[in-house]
Design a protein around this motif. Sequence first.
Motif: not given
Length: 298
Positions: A212-213, A218-221, A226-229
């Motif tokens: 996811n980065v 580079s930090y995840p958005a 989908k990983y954040y969700t």
Amino acid sequence: MKKIIKKFKELPLSKKIQLSAAVFMTMVFITAIPVYAWFTNQKKAAEMFKVMYPNALYINAAHREDRINFELDGIDVDNTYAERPDGTLLTDGDGKPIKKTKKYYIFSVSGSNANGYILQMAHTNNNLFNYKIYDATQYDYLTGADAPDDTPTDKIVPSGTDTERIIPYTLHADSHNENTIQVVGDEYVDGETSTKYYVRAENTVSSGEYKNVSGNKSYPANTGNKYYTKTYGSNTNVDTYSVPSYWQARVTLQNTEIDGNKQFCKYYILEVSWGSEQDTQEDKETDMIYFSVERTNG
């Protein structure tokens, strides 16, 4: 047992991931202060896993020792110095200790009746640390002079190995309470407190990548990921640096890595590194690191 399985099936996906693999988490501190690690009910969880799945899979410290011995201690970036494998400090031409910008930690993945697995690391980004994972090989002796006569050469660190790639590990007595697997050629003795030597590969795990980065820095958005969700749902009120970065590697076991009892043990070294930009960080920042492993068909 049926009630437990039913409740497990009813859990959301994120909870299933937490419970379906051997998971441990530790805290890394930028300054040299005690580390607090949570392994709540780890023994009970391991026992439940063995009852539900006869094909055991474990994450442990070096030499399959209990996970509490995987110690991600405090990192004092201003006063961390390079050492030789025998523990003595490396010095420059003026005799001054050489500061180092990396620390290494050894862990293992072992099990039985498996063709492969997915290894996952997730970490937050409060510190400006870089994380890399290498394959590692375990040796019993640092040099041939240290070994008894007729010791097989594969038990001795190859001569000429770069000292930076050699990480010593002192065994702990009576530390195989979680994992009792005895791998042929890599047996443990519970009362042993000698030193093992782990040599990291020159390159990182070939199949490993961040999902996811685009890179460690580079930090995840917070949205559109989908990983954040899966982790936070629709909640966008989450600190940027607390959002986990997910690294995964798909590992296929070779026949030579599985013994006659269909058991295996692979060793890894986690490298935590930092640069001069770390000096701008606040003292005592904390990052959470999670490791998990899931069985695959190879």
